[in-house]
Write a protein that holds these residues in place. Structure first.
Motif, PDB file in Angstrom:
ATOM      1  N   HIS A  16       5.553  14.663  -1.495  1.00  0.00           N
ATOM      2  CA  HIS A  16       6.538  13.488  -1.181  1.00  0.00           C
ATOM      3  C   HIS A  16       7.804  13.841  -1.410  1.00  0.00           C
ATOM      4  N   THR A  19       9.414  15.904   1.480  1.00  0.00           N
ATOM      5  CA  THR A  19       9.442  14.850   2.707  1.00  0.00           C
ATOM      6  C   THR A  19      10.585  13.937   2.490  1.00  0.00           C
ATOM      7  N   PHE A  83       6.323  13.385   8.159  1.00  0.00           N
ATOM      8  CA  PHE A  83       5.568  12.105   7.571  1.00  0.00           C
ATOM      9  C   PHE A  83       4.239  12.503   8.007  1.00  0.00           C
ATOM     10  N   TYR A  87       1.212  13.368   5.664  1.00  0.00           N
ATOM     11  CA  TYR A  87      -0.106  12.586   5.767  1.00  0.00           C
ATOM     12  C   TYR A  87      -1.307  13.496   6.125  1.00  0.00           C
ATOM     13  N   TYR A 278      10.709   4.702   2.591  1.00  0.00           N
ATOM     14  CA  TYR A 278       9.896   5.988   2.840  1.00  0.00           C
ATOM     15  C   TYR A 278       8.375   5.608   2.881  1.00  0.00           C
ATOM     16  N   GLY A 282       5.493   5.753   5.854  1.00  0.00           N
ATOM     17  CA  GLY A 282       4.527   6.556   5.630  1.00  0.00           C
ATOM     18  C   GLY A 282       3.236   5.724   5.785  1.00  0.00           C
TER      19      GLY A 282
END
Length: 305
Positions: A16, A19, A83, A87, A278, A282
């Motif tokens: 995270h 990103t 993203f 994921y 964010y 996401g």
């Protein structure tokens, strides 16, 4: 309630920070390039005659729009690769956002953008016309009450009740008018997720995949919308708390304390805004891949029958 944000948070554990700051860096580059371009081309304009200066400003503005369409917009879409990789628990590099400029990918993202823009204009026009008709229908009783022939004497209790009802209906229509745009925004994000997922498939298939994920993927679009709406309230609450604190400081302490508190509130709100943004993006990524997974399973099951 926060299922999709939770999925993105869990799957992206350990990625995270990377990103988030890669995304921030891309948009800092976009804004810095815009400011640098305007600064460089604006200085010579002051030396021109007014007529030539006005013409130059027009062409500069047109050039800036073209740069935004053909450079900044694809790069913004490329950020979704971060993203997606987060994921899907995949490793990625900063340069991956620039993959949209590769041969084959670039023409597809431009085509998707143009079609999305035209479709959104048509959609917005249709929704605005529909809302105007609904507002006219709802407000018709009020127009009748305020007609010059009905202005003599005070309103009756029944008329006051009708006017109050109409005002409430107007408020309800204003709130409802945002719903189509929320759905449209999510759909556009899903189209771009389909592009990131499979950039080389035909453009029409990207729109179809986004539609199927949104309405046939077995996921809750209502949960996605309301969870993000709740998240978007957080920056407003933070700012309101700082404003309240600033007001109290302004009453009991020096004016400097008020200014410091106010500036701190703006900074805190912006930080909260970036974090919420964010996890909003996401959550859409999580929604897309969950829906896509269910659709792929349905397709495999149909093939086995």
């Amino acid at each position: 309630m926060f299922e999709y944000q939770g999925l993105f948070k869990t799957n992206g554990k350990g990625r995270h920070t990377k990103t988030f700051w890669f995304t921030v860096l891309i948009f800092i580059m976009i804004y810095a390039a815009t400011i640098a371009f305007i600064s460089l081309v604006a200085l010579p304009i002051f030396m021109l005659e007014p007529a030539f200066a006005a013409l130059s400003i027009f062409f500069i503005f047109l050039l800036l729009i073209l740069i935004a369409i053909f450079i900044f917009y694809p790069l913004s879409v490329g950020v979704l690769r971060y993203f997606t990789a987060t994921y899907k628990e995949q490793d990625y590099q900063f340069k991956d956002a620039f993959a949209v400029f590769k041969k084959g990918n670039y023409s597809k993202v431009i085509k998707v953008g143009l079609l999305t823009f035209v479709a959104y204009l048509i959609f917005s026009f249709a929704v605005s016309m529909l809302m105007q008709v609904l507002f006219m229908m709802v407000n018709a009783p009020v127009f009748a009450f305020f007609d010059t022939s009905n202005m003599e004497g005070a309103f009756s209790s029944g008329e006051i009740g009708t006017i109050a009802t109409v005002l409430l209906l107007n408020l309800l229509l204003v709130l409802l008018s945002y719903i189509p745009y929320i759905f449209a925004t999510i759909y556009i994000f899903l189209v771009y997720m389909a592009y990131i997922d499979e950039p080389l498939i035909p453009t029409t298939e990207k729109f179809q995949i986004a539609w199927d994920v949104m309405f046939r993927g077995g996921e809750s679009i209502t949960k996605l919308i309301f969870s993000n709406l709740i998240l978007w309230i957080i920056p407003i609450i933070i700012y309101a708390l700082f404003i309240g604190g600033a007001a109290l400081l302004g009453i009991y302490f020096e004016e400097t304390a008020f200014v410091v508190m106010l500036v701190s509130g703006v900074i805190a709100m912006m930080i909260a805004y970036f974090i919420v943004m964010y996890f909003t993006v996401g959550s859409v990524a999580a929604y897309y891949f969950r829906g896509r997974h269910h659709l792929d399973e349905m397709h495999r099951n149909l093939q086995q029958v």
